[in-house]
Design a protein around this motif. Structure first.
Motif, PDB file in Angstrom:
ATOM      1  N   LEU A 187       1.168  -1.223  -0.028  1.00  0.00           N
ATOM      2  CA  LEU A 187       0.137  -0.168  -0.222  1.00  0.00           C
ATOM      3  C   LEU A 187       0.699   1.228  -0.163  1.00  0.00           C
ATOM      4  O   LEU A 187       0.589   2.322  -0.698  1.00  0.00           O
ATOM      5  CB  LEU A 187      -1.094  -0.149   1.057  1.00  0.00           C
ATOM      6  N   LEU A 188       1.850   1.346   0.725  1.00  0.00           N
ATOM      7  CA  LEU A 188       2.693   2.363   0.743  1.00  0.00           C
ATOM      8  C   LEU A 188       3.484   2.496  -0.665  1.00  0.00           C
ATOM      9  O   LEU A 188       3.642   3.696  -0.876  1.00  0.00           O
ATOM     10  CB  LEU A 188       3.910   2.031   2.003  1.00  0.00           C
ATOM     11  N   LYS A 189       4.100   1.448  -1.240  1.00  0.00           N
ATOM     12  CA  LYS A 189       4.649   1.653  -2.236  1.00  0.00           C
ATOM     13  C   LYS A 189       3.639   2.151  -3.458  1.00  0.00           C
ATOM     14  O   LYS A 189       3.910   3.043  -4.460  1.00  0.00           O
ATOM     15  CB  LYS A 189       5.108   0.236  -2.933  1.00  0.00           C
ATOM     16  N   ALA A 190       2.365   1.693  -3.590  1.00  0.00           N
ATOM     17  CA  ALA A 190       1.267   2.152  -4.375  1.00  0.00           C
ATOM     18  C   ALA A 190       1.040   3.780  -4.144  1.00  0.00           C
ATOM     19  O   ALA A 190       1.073   4.579  -5.041  1.00  0.00           O
ATOM     20  CB  ALA A 190       0.118   1.378  -4.137  1.00  0.00           C
ATOM     21  N   GLU A 191       0.928   4.250  -2.860  1.00  0.00           N
ATOM     22  CA  GLU A 191       0.646   5.538  -2.566  1.00  0.00           C
ATOM     23  C   GLU A 191       1.954   6.487  -2.910  1.00  0.00           C
ATOM     24  O   GLU A 191       1.562   7.337  -3.726  1.00  0.00           O
ATOM     25  CB  GLU A 191       0.478   5.608  -1.002  1.00  0.00           C
ATOM     26  N   GLN A 192       3.002   5.841  -2.943  1.00  0.00           N
ATOM     27  CA  GLN A 192       4.367   6.958  -3.389  1.00  0.00           C
ATOM     28  C   GLN A 192       4.515   6.941  -5.014  1.00  0.00           C
ATOM     29  O   GLN A 192       4.852   7.957  -5.411  1.00  0.00           O
ATOM     30  CB  GLN A 192       5.624   5.981  -2.912  1.00  0.00           C
ATOM     31  N   ALA A 230       1.681   6.904  -6.668  1.00  0.00           N
ATOM     32  CA  ALA A 230       0.177   7.613  -6.992  1.00  0.00           C
ATOM     33  C   ALA A 230      -0.506   6.581  -8.086  1.00  0.00           C
ATOM     34  O   ALA A 230      -1.247   7.033  -8.900  1.00  0.00           O
ATOM     35  CB  ALA A 230       0.661   8.786  -7.603  1.00  0.00           C
ATOM     36  N   ASP A 256      -2.903   2.626  -7.895  1.00  0.00           N
ATOM     37  CA  ASP A 256      -3.697   1.888  -6.923  1.00  0.00           C
ATOM     38  C   ASP A 256      -3.290   0.458  -6.886  1.00  0.00           C
ATOM     39  O   ASP A 256      -2.648  -0.074  -7.564  1.00  0.00           O
ATOM     40  CB  ASP A 256      -5.161   1.840  -7.611  1.00  0.00           C
TER      41      ASP A 256
END
Length: 142
Positions: A5-10, A12, A14
């Motif tokens: 989840l952290l990698k996906a947020e970084q 930008a 999903d």
């Protein structure tokens, strides 16, 4: 899961679960909106069978008939169905056998590439039959 989840947020993007029942669950970091757009675009690009119509008259001349048969073969080669319609005017209604004969000839010429879905039917002032591409003969010409 938290690391993904952290990698996906970084990035930008999903985090999409591909195989939730697998052990461990399989996830993918993608742009989900773009993915859905590509799926709908792929569905729309698939060929839809259309019904092309060819109109004849009971007294259609030989050359005109050959040209219309050629057009029908092109439509069928593209995977479309062809509706052959013979339109009667005035006194032509007294001799529907002429229309039936011309439609039967049309079906015979296209027998190797298409077959009628149903026998020719008279509806009002017109007689029509639908020819489907690549179909085996389901019925005898009537």
């Amino acid at each position: 899961m938290a690391e993904a989840l952290l990698k996906a947020e970084q990035a930008a993007l999903d985090l999409v679960e591909i195989a939730p029942s697998a052990e461990p669950p399989v996830c993918k970091i993608i742009d989900f909106g773009k993915y859905r757009y590509q799926l709908t675009k792929k569905e729309k690009s698939q060929h839809q069978v259309k019904v092309k119509e060819i109109k004849l008259k009971p007294n259609t001349d030989e050359h005109d008939l050959v040209v219309k048969i050629t057009h029908a073969k092109e439509f069928i080669a593209k995977g479309n169905k062809v509706r052959v319609t013979c339109v009667f005017r005035g006194r032509e209604m007294q001799h529907p056998e002429f229309g039936h004969r011309i439609i039967a000839r049309f079906c015979d010429e296209l027998a190797e590439v298409a077959a009628p879905e149903a026998p020719a039917r008279m509806m009002g002032r017109s007689m029509s039959v639908v020819l489907a591409p690549g179909a085996k003969k389901k019925m005898a010409n009537s």
